[in-house]
Design a protein around this motif. Structure first.
Motif, short mmCIF file in Angstrom:
data_model
loop_
_atom_site.label_atom_id
_atom_site.label_comp_id
_atom_site.label_asym_id
_atom_site.label_seq_id
_atom_site.Cartn_x
_atom_site.Cartn_y
_atom_site.Cartn_z
N ARG A 151 0.89 -1.09 0.06
CA ARG A 151 -0.03 0.19 -0.08
C ARG A 151 0.93 1.30 -0.01
N ALA A 154 -0.93 7.73 -3.52
CA ALA A 154 -1.23 8.20 -4.91
C ALA A 154 -1.18 9.56 -5.39
N PRO A 173 -0.41 5.54 -10.31
CA PRO A 173 -0.42 3.66 -10.48
C PRO A 173 0.16 3.00 -11.53
N ARG A 177 3.24 0.25 -10.95
CA ARG A 177 3.07 -1.07 -11.45
C ARG A 177 4.40 -1.50 -12.20
N LEU A 190 -4.13 -4.09 -8.77
CA LEU A 190 -3.49 -3.01 -8.38
C LEU A 190 -4.63 -1.86 -8.68
N GLY A 191 -4.87 -1.02 -7.98
CA GLY A 191 -5.94 0.04 -8.11
C GLY A 191 -5.71 1.15 -6.91
N ARG A 192 -6.56 2.27 -7.38
CA ARG A 192 -6.69 3.14 -6.19
C ARG A 192 -7.87 3.09 -5.26
N SER A 249 -10.13 -0.32 -11.29
CA SER A 249 -9.39 0.42 -10.70
C SER A 249 -10.03 1.95 -10.80
N THR A 255 -4.98 6.82 -2.35
CA THR A 255 -4.08 5.39 -1.78
C THR A 255 -4.09 4.52 -3.01
N THR A 256 -2.82 3.65 -3.31
CA THR A 256 -3.01 2.72 -4.20
C THR A 256 -2.52 1.39 -3.26
#
Length: 264
Positions: A151, A154, A173, A177, A190-192, A249, A255-256
């Protein structure tokens, strides 16, 4: 005067006061509870075995390890942190094993752990490739088929430039990655997160920016909230995490979070 009425100054990052504030937030805030919901959902996707070894890189006050071990009593855990104050806080909370060390050079053998968790650490590493080195180290200590849960923050509005004095960076993001894949890890999700509710943070951060010259590890004030206010916010954050778990996403978010795997 109750907690909600008491003004609390933001502590300087990585001080004893910082860890005391962190413990208070982690124990009581809807945000931390919601983030634990999200982390738990992603770890369920990893299909973890009944037994294994967790390494918490940047364990801070140790509450992530305590939460994980409560849910998976067959596992063992070791925490790592560079801050002596963080380790003292973790030991005081009853965490069984913590070590002092750097994310840039993990003091564990290669292929020795089943899971690495690292929350809000990458953004504080040296700007000249510290995140790449840390991710490579995480991949090294993982057993083949092992997982990493990351974590970090972002980049969003207001955009935050790198702070070379305090080693602080915000990620796009796609950038995160790329860093993960360069370390030899496979990105599973993977996402916000913290999208809609994070909008409320914009005025506070703008005020903080006007009142300070550099980043100092601002943490929100602990506030006692009635359940009718905190429960919907936790539920919304959990719903955002459900979307990430489904492979979606959000287009914005402060936050990511990422679930990764070392190829078998």
């Amino acid at each position: 005067m109750n907690l909600a009425e008491t003004p609390v100054a933001a502590p300087k990052i990585f001080t004893p006061e910082y860890y005391a504030r962190m413990r208070e937030l982690e124990a009581a805030s809807w945000w931390n509870a919601g983030m634990r919901d999200v982390a738990g959902r992603l770890l369920d996707l990893a299909g973890l075995a009944r037994e294994g070894l967790l390494l918490d890189v940047g364990c801070g006050s140790g509450q992530t390890m305590s939460w994980f071990l409560d849910a998976r009593p067959g596992w063992r855990a070791v925490g790592l942190d560079l801050s002596i104050d963080g380790l003292r806080a973790a030991r005081a909370s009853g965490v069984p094993r913590v070590l002092r060390g750097s994310a840039l050079e993990l003091p564990l053998p290669s292929a020795s752990v089943d899971l690495v968790i690292s929350l809000d650490v990458l953004q504080h590493l040296p700007l000249d490739g510290g995140d790449r080195r840390a991710l490579t180290e995480m991949a090294r200590v993982l057993k083949p088929g092992g997982h990493v849960l990351l974590r970090t923050n972002a980049q969003t509005f207001p955009r935050e430039p790198d702070d070379p004095e305090h080693q602080f960076h915000k990620y796009e993001p796609a950038e995160l990655r790329q860093r993960i894949e360069q370390a030899g890890l496979v990105v599973l999700r993977l996402g916000r997160l913290n999208a809609l509710l994070g909008l409320a943070e914009i005025p506070r951060e703008l005020r903080a920016r006007r009142g300070r010259s550099s980043y100092h590890g601002l943490l929100a004030e602990p506030k006692a909230e009635p359940r009718w206010r905190s429960a919907p916010k936790r539920a919304w954050l959990s719903a955002e995490g459900w979307m990430v778990g489904m492979g979606a996403s959000w287009p914005l978010g402060r936050t990511t979070i990422a679930l990764c795997r070392r190829p078998a």
